[in-house]
Design a protein around this motif. Structure first.
Motif, mmCIF file in Angstrom:
data_model
loop_
_atom_site.group_PDB
_atom_site.id
_atom_site.type_symbol
_atom_site.label_atom_id
_atom_site.label_comp_id
_atom_site.label_asym_id
_atom_site.label_seq_id
_atom_site.Cartn_x
_atom_site.Cartn_y
_atom_site.Cartn_z
ATOM 1 N N HIS A 292 0.833 -1.210 0.000
ATOM 2 C CA HIS A 292 0.000 0.000 0.000
ATOM 3 C C HIS A 292 0.862 1.252 0.000
ATOM 4 O O HIS A 292 0.539 2.237 -0.681
ATOM 5 N N ILE B 215 0.624 4.453 -2.791
ATOM 6 C CA ILE B 215 0.345 5.866 -2.499
ATOM 7 C C ILE B 215 1.630 6.687 -2.397
ATOM 8 O O ILE B 215 1.591 7.861 -2.035
ATOM 9 N N ASP C 37 4.194 6.548 -0.278
ATOM 10 C CA ASP C 37 4.380 7.045 1.082
ATOM 11 C C ASP C 37 5.816 6.906 1.573
ATOM 12 O O ASP C 37 6.141 7.334 2.679
ATOM 13 N N SER D 26 0.308 3.003 13.849
ATOM 14 C CA SER D 26 -0.601 4.144 13.947
ATOM 15 C C SER D 26 -0.658 4.684 15.365
ATOM 16 O O SER D 26 -0.933 5.866 15.584
ATOM 17 N N PRO E 143 -0.860 7.513 7.248
ATOM 18 C CA PRO E 143 -2.099 7.947 6.585
ATOM 19 C C PRO E 143 -3.265 7.024 6.897
ATOM 20 O O PRO E 143 -3.112 5.813 7.035
ATOM 21 N N LEU E 144 -4.452 7.602 6.987
ATOM 22 C CA LEU E 144 -5.647 6.844 7.335
ATOM 23 C C LEU E 144 -5.930 5.723 6.348
ATOM 24 O O LEU E 144 -6.490 4.683 6.713
ATOM 25 N N SER E 145 -5.498 5.907 5.098
ATOM 26 C CA SER E 145 -5.791 4.893 4.079
ATOM 27 C C SER E 145 -5.168 3.540 4.415
ATOM 28 O O SER E 145 -5.656 2.506 3.951
ATOM 29 N N PHE E 146 -4.100 3.517 5.206
ATOM 30 C CA PHE E 146 -3.509 2.242 5.605
ATOM 31 C C PHE E 146 -4.516 1.398 6.394
ATOM 32 O O PHE E 146 -4.574 0.188 6.254
ATOM 33 N N SER E 147 -5.296 2.065 7.245
ATOM 34 C CA SER E 147 -6.240 1.335 8.075
ATOM 35 C C SER E 147 -7.380 0.739 7.263
ATOM 36 O O SER E 147 -7.946 -0.294 7.632
ATOM 37 N N THR E 148 -7.734 1.376 6.161
ATOM 38 C CA THR E 148 -8.853 0.902 5.358
ATOM 39 C C THR E 148 -8.443 0.036 4.185
ATOM 40 O O THR E 148 -9.229 -0.786 3.713
ATOM 41 N N ALA E 149 -7.197 0.193 3.723
ATOM 42 C CA ALA E 149 -6.768 -0.498 2.494
ATOM 43 C C ALA E 149 -5.883 -1.706 2.735
ATOM 44 O O ALA E 149 -5.777 -2.585 1.885
#
Length: 224
Positions: free
Chosen positions: A28, A32, A34, A202, A213-219
């Motif tokens: 991920h 992105i 990162d 996190s 980034p928050l996207s790590f938690s969802t993706a």
């Protein structure tokens, strides 16, 4: 829960699961851009996740460092040196009028002893000068400093990097259960599996200026 089989209060993982979690995390990160990479130790199976960032801080930090350097050199007698020092002071003051920038390099390693990930990092000014433990501690956000102030030197310490043999700072893993238990219990209550690295980083990363980034938690998924 990470695997769906562990007890919710357990904050431990084996090395294979650690690497699987890291692999999904890095996939991920690459998508992105990162900045996380996997650093393999040459001639070894060992490795770790790595990221380098530039962090703006209040200029007073480098101002104090510069004043300390000046104090150490006040007994040097040459006029030429004094003139150069004045020029350098002017330059530093100009740069530090608003913000200074520090370079932080973060490493995520697996600890066989504790059976959990450990966050190592080193910090320096852009001129390459390393920060002391006291200076690093002064940059911990006040919200986290309040949480850690009971035992700051036991939580934020300086030790030899176990794979590189160089001095690094680290967040001592003795308090990982304190950080992780609420997150794991919440995931269990919601019947939700989480990637251990995402959840752990996190929580502990922001303590030393590392945001996830928050996207790590969802993706990012949990390993099978």
């Amino acid at each position: 829960m990470m695997t769906g089989e562990r007890k919710p209060a357990s904050c431990f993982l084996d090395e294979n699961t650690f690497r699987l979690c890291c692999r999904l995390f890095l996939q991920h990160s690459e998508s992105i851009q990162d900045g996380w990479i996997w650093e393999q130790i040459k001639g070894s199976d060992e490795g770790f996740m790595k990221k380098t960032v530039l962090i703006p801080v209040k200029s007073s930090l480098l101002d104090k460092q510069h004043e300390s350097i000046q104090a150490e050199n006040t007994e040097l007698p040459t006029d030429d040196f004094e003139a150069d020092a004045e020029d350098e002071t002017a330059g530093v003051d100009a740069v530090c009028e608003s913000h200074a920038v520090l370079r932080y390099e973060y490493h995520v390693l697996y600890s066989c002893s504790y059976q959990i990930p450990v966050l190592y990092f080193r910090a320096s000014a852009l001129d390459g000068r390393s920060l002391s433990l006291e200076e690093v501690w002064s940059n911990v956000h006040p919200n986290y400093r309040q949480r850690l102030k009971q035992e700051p030197w036991d939580t934020l310490t300086q030790q030899e990097h176990p794979l590189l043999g160089q001095p690094f700072f680290m967040l001592h893993p003795c308090r990982t259960e304190e950080f992780m238990k609420p997150a794991l219990e919440l995931a269990h209550a919601q019947n939700r599996r989480v990637n251990y690295i995402v959840s752990w980083l996190s929580v502990v990363g922001p303590v030393v200026g590392l945001d996830v980034p928050l996207s790590f938690s969802t993706a990012v998924s949990a390993p099978d």
